[in-house]
Design a protein around this motif. Structure first.
Motif, mmCIF file in Angstrom:
data_model
loop_
_atom_site.group_PDB
_atom_site.id
_atom_site.type_symbol
_atom_site.label_atom_id
_atom_site.label_comp_id
_atom_site.label_asym_id
_atom_site.label_seq_id
_atom_site.Cartn_x
_atom_site.Cartn_y
_atom_site.Cartn_z
ATOM 1 N N LEU A 191 0.721 -1.369 0.335
ATOM 2 C CA LEU A 191 0.247 -0.083 -0.040
ATOM 3 C C LEU A 191 0.290 1.898 0.066
ATOM 4 N N ASP A 192 2.114 1.320 0.336
ATOM 5 C CA ASP A 192 3.174 1.972 0.596
ATOM 6 C C ASP A 192 3.406 3.073 -0.705
ATOM 7 N N TRP A 193 3.340 1.838 -1.441
ATOM 8 C CA TRP A 193 4.621 1.683 -3.072
ATOM 9 C C TRP A 193 3.134 2.238 -3.890
ATOM 10 N N MET A 194 1.953 2.334 -3.529
ATOM 11 C CA MET A 194 1.042 2.692 -4.188
ATOM 12 C C MET A 194 0.816 3.673 -4.118
ATOM 13 N N ALA A 195 0.715 4.525 -2.512
ATOM 14 C CA ALA A 195 0.465 5.946 -2.860
ATOM 15 C C ALA A 195 1.701 6.949 -2.898
ATOM 16 N N GLN A 196 2.361 6.300 -3.666
ATOM 17 C CA GLN A 196 3.770 7.285 -4.770
ATOM 18 C C GLN A 196 3.416 8.303 -5.846
ATOM 19 N N LYS A 197 3.650 8.939 -5.320
ATOM 20 C CA LYS A 197 3.063 9.779 -6.423
ATOM 21 C C LYS A 197 3.109 9.300 -8.139
ATOM 22 N N ASP A 198 4.260 9.056 -8.393
ATOM 23 C CA ASP A 198 3.847 8.289 -10.212
ATOM 24 C C ASP A 198 3.470 7.269 -9.809
ATOM 25 N N VAL A 199 3.782 6.046 -8.768
ATOM 26 C CA VAL A 199 2.868 5.185 -9.281
ATOM 27 C C VAL A 199 0.919 5.362 -9.525
ATOM 28 N N LEU A 200 0.424 6.040 -8.736
ATOM 29 C CA LEU A 200 -0.562 5.993 -8.539
ATOM 30 C C LEU A 200 -1.333 6.513 -9.694
ATOM 31 N N PHE A 201 -0.570 8.034 -9.534
ATOM 32 C CA PHE A 201 -1.001 8.586 -11.542
ATOM 33 C C PHE A 201 -1.205 7.842 -12.506
ATOM 34 N N THR A 202 0.153 6.826 -12.689
ATOM 35 C CA THR A 202 0.241 5.828 -13.918
ATOM 36 C C THR A 202 -1.232 4.968 -13.566
ATOM 37 N N VAL A 203 -1.414 4.129 -12.152
ATOM 38 C CA VAL A 203 -2.296 3.307 -12.197
ATOM 39 C C VAL A 203 -3.463 3.808 -12.428
ATOM 40 N N LEU A 204 -3.455 5.029 -12.252
ATOM 41 C CA LEU A 204 -5.397 6.220 -12.425
ATOM 42 C C LEU A 204 -5.393 6.321 -13.610
ATOM 43 N N ASN A 205 -4.380 7.012 -14.854
ATOM 44 C CA ASN A 205 -4.871 6.710 -15.963
ATOM 45 C C ASN A 205 -4.002 6.195 -17.062
ATOM 46 N N GLY A 206 -3.039 5.069 -16.639
ATOM 47 C CA GLY A 206 -2.355 4.525 -17.808
ATOM 48 C C GLY A 206 -1.443 4.644 -18.829
ATOM 49 N N VAL A 207 -1.251 4.354 -19.493
ATOM 50 C CA VAL A 207 0.355 5.250 -20.373
ATOM 51 C C VAL A 207 -0.103 5.816 -21.454
ATOM 52 N N GLU A 208 0.857 7.198 -20.994
ATOM 53 C CA GLU A 208 1.348 8.215 -21.555
ATOM 54 C C GLU A 208 1.116 7.939 -23.024
ATOM 55 N N GLY A 209 0.017 8.346 -24.567
ATOM 56 C CA GLY A 209 0.345 8.338 -25.346
ATOM 57 C C GLY A 209 -0.127 7.698 -25.688
ATOM 58 N N GLU A 210 -0.907 6.073 -25.111
ATOM 59 C CA GLU A 210 -1.892 5.259 -25.475
ATOM 60 C C GLU A 210 -2.576 4.932 -24.941
ATOM 61 N N ASP A 211 -3.002 5.522 -23.262
ATOM 62 C CA ASP A 211 -4.431 5.748 -22.857
ATOM 63 C C ASP A 211 -4.510 7.454 -22.487
ATOM 64 N N TYR A 212 -3.488 7.847 -22.781
ATOM 65 C CA TYR A 212 -3.928 9.788 -22.620
ATOM 66 C C TYR A 212 -3.619 10.594 -22.678
ATOM 67 N N THR A 213 -3.676 11.819 -23.196
ATOM 68 C CA THR A 213 -2.799 12.618 -23.192
ATOM 69 C C THR A 213 -2.863 13.801 -22.778
ATOM 70 N N LEU A 214 -2.001 14.592 -21.917
ATOM 71 C CA LEU A 214 -1.736 15.845 -20.662
ATOM 72 C C LEU A 214 -2.783 17.136 -22.102
ATOM 73 N N VAL A 215 -3.706 17.820 -21.691
ATOM 74 C CA VAL A 215 -4.308 18.560 -21.994
ATOM 75 C C VAL A 215 -4.559 19.388 -20.997
ATOM 76 N N ASN A 216 -4.061 20.863 -20.786
ATOM 77 C CA ASN A 216 -3.586 21.444 -19.677
ATOM 78 C C ASN A 216 -3.144 21.244 -18.298
ATOM 79 N N GLY A 217 -2.260 20.722 -18.432
ATOM 80 C CA GLY A 217 -1.755 19.775 -17.091
ATOM 81 C C GLY A 217 -3.288 18.024 -17.088
ATOM 82 N N LEU A 218 -4.206 18.383 -17.076
ATOM 83 C CA LEU A 218 -4.764 17.210 -16.973
ATOM 84 C C LEU A 218 -4.874 16.423 -17.898
ATOM 85 N N PRO A 219 -4.945 14.874 -17.385
ATOM 86 C CA PRO A 219 -4.846 13.422 -18.524
ATOM 87 C C PRO A 219 -6.298 13.435 -19.181
#
Length: 530
Positions: A371-399
């Motif tokens: 759970l501590d590993w999951m709480a890392q900012k980059d891990v949580l962001f990846t799990v919630l949004n996926g792979v940049e360029g494949e699952d999302y793009t950043l628009v105005n700072g938001l996935p």
């Protein structure tokens, strides 16, 4: 996230888990190093960490809830580097707490189990000696977790001991009300803005059948779930409640069943049912499947749902409806009003799942590490949004979510993997709403923003005590069934028999534990004021 946090087996759990876990819990609390649940921390061979996860029955073809992109991601990025095999254990979404109770009583519970936003379940387990104290483990292995959950951790304590980890809920809006705007336009009707206008609109839907359903129109889609019941019930609750009323007569019983106006709300539903304005078989629909099917096939004019659910790719209600009925427009609306003209509705506490480690588990250290590993900012962001360029793009700072089938397949249960949070915080309600909207297909994004905004208009918070009420743990499972019975039989009663039916069922409800809860809550309220 729905109710049905049934603890009908808590009495059995008390006896079963006490023997299995109490001695270990005592040793842990007493600092017995030999019994400390940190076994995996010093072992060199691979150990197995079992993690409970919702099985919603919605896995895409080719994947399962226990074997998909994110379970493989967890194993590769957390499990392998720590010499841990992460085994996900499916828990059916329907009546999940009952399933967890069975697991706990039989000794088959995973190392991380959860109660669905219900502090009573974790409280009951802790009191019965069935949970591992987590304070020392958090200090040793959970720095990221303690920081991320700083605002919620106290809710997981019993007698000052951390027995559960309440996840963070970012968006506290609870429900959305939805209406077929294309039907309104066809009939030249405005969006209803009061409960009386809702009634007039439903009458028009039935009489004129703007969806051309051939007489199969369901003006108000309704199921035996909180998402259908609460938005209507709260619109009848008297304005200006005192703190004592809220604490002693309200959420302590699951719904505001004793607050002034509740009976009027059920009478209104009785009227809708008698006039054929709501789902005729609502009493059989305890998981919303029939309601969603009717909505997707274009039969339903209006209904309520858990916030954001109808616009998501899964179950894809708005998306499938648009495919089945070209031109269909399922729009959010905030129509129900109380006696003061306010659009009263409940909102969630800022907590999500209550995560727990059974006392019998030997993997307390690994559980907190995970759970501590999951709480890392980059891990949580990846799990919630996926792979940049494949699952999302950043628009105005938001996935901004891709609408591809591959992304839908990959992200279908990502929120359940990220169990320490429900939602992602981007700094403000408005930004969070935009982010929620960016995760749904483009045609529905403005509707999502509007629905989130409406969900936080004129809200009431649940009245909670710091220490849960003992009588709730004892009686709430029974009272949940009693409340369902009251709702079903009162709504389906002949209008002339409504008062007697409702009053008799309420009397039975109170005799089945309601009186005890009110008594204990009243005493607790007096102590709180002192």
């Amino acid at each position: 996230m729905r109710r049905k946090a049934r603890g009908s087996m808590l009495a059995l759990v008390a006896a079963a888990v006490l023997a299995a876990g109490c001695s270990q819990a005592k040793n842990e609390a007493g600092g017995n190093a030999a019994a400390a649940p940190a076994g995996g921390a010093t072992e060199t061979k691979q150990v197995t960490l079992k993690v409970g996860i919702f099985d919603r029955g919605n896995s895409p073809a080719g994947v399962t809830v226990t074997d998909n992109y994110w379970t493989q991601y967890v194993q590769k990025n957390f499990g392998d580097p720590n010499n841990i095999k992460v085994e996900f254990v499916p828990i059916p979404r329907t009546d999940a707490t009952d399933k967890v109770n069975v697991m706990m009583s039989s000794g088959d519970a995973p190392d991380i189990v959860f109660a669905n936003t219900n502090v009573l379940t974790s409280y009951g387990y802790a009191k019965d000696g069935g949970l591992l104290p987590l304070d020392d483990l958090l200090d040793q292995y959970g720095p990221n977790l303690k920081t991320y959950l700083a605002s919620t951790l106290d809710r997981g304590k019993v007698d000052g001991v951390q027995y559960s980890l309440p996840g963070l809920r970012v968006n506290t809006g609870k429900y959305e009300n939805l209406i077929r705007k294309d039907w309104l336009d066809k009939l030249n009707l405005p969006m209803p803005q009061t409960t009386d206008e809702v009634y007039a609109t439903l009458k028009a839907f039935k009489e004129k059948d703007p969806g051309q359903t051939g007489g199969k129109v369901i003006p108000l889609g309704f199921s035996l779930t909180p998402a259908s019941i609460e938005p209507i019930v709260w619109s009848f609750i008297q304005d200006g409640l005192s703190d004592e009323q809220r604490y002693t007569l309200s959420e302590s019983l699951g719904y505001p069943v004793l607050l002034p106006g509740h009976k009027d709300a059920v009478r209104f539903l009785n009227k809708l049912y008698a006039e054929g304005l709501m789902s005729p078989d609502f009493s059989l629909d305890k998981d919303e499947k029939q309601l969603f099917q009717d909505a997707m096939t274009g039969k339903v004019g209006m209904y309520s749902d858990n916030l954001g659910n109808s616009y998501n790719d899964t179950p894809g209600i708005a998306k499938v409806l648009a495919q089945n009925v070209p031109g269909a427009d399922l729009a959010p609306v905030d129509p129900y009003t109380n006696d003061a003209g306010k659009h009263i509705k409940p909102e969630y506490d800022p907590t999500g799942f209550f995560l727990m480690v059974p006392a019998a588990s030997k993997r307390g250290a690994e559980a907190i590490k995970y759970l501590d590993w999951m709480a890392q900012k980059d891990v949580l962001f990846t799990v919630l949004n996926g792979v940049e360029g494949e699952d999302y793009t950043l628009v105005n700072g938001l996935p901004q979510r891709s609408g591809s089938d591959e992304t839908s397949k990959r992200m279908y249960n990502a929120n359940d993997i990220a169990m320490i949070t429900q939602g992602e915080d981007f700094g403000s309600d408005e930004k969070n709403w935009e982010a929620a909207a960016a995760s749904v297909p483009e045609p529905f994004r403005q509707h999502v923003i509007d629905a989130y905004r409406m969900s936080l208009t004129d809200t009431v918070n649940y009245a909670n005590f710091t220490t849960p009420i003992e009588a709730e743990t004892k009686y709430m499972p029974t009272l949940q069934d009693k409340y369902d019975e009251l709702i079903v039989k009162s709504i389906m009663a002949k209008p002339a028999d409504f008062d007697k039916t409702y009053d008799d069922l309420l009397k039975d409800y109170m005799a089945s534990g309601g009186d005890e809860i009110v008594k204990e809550r009243t005493e607790a309220f007096k102590s709180l004021n002192k």
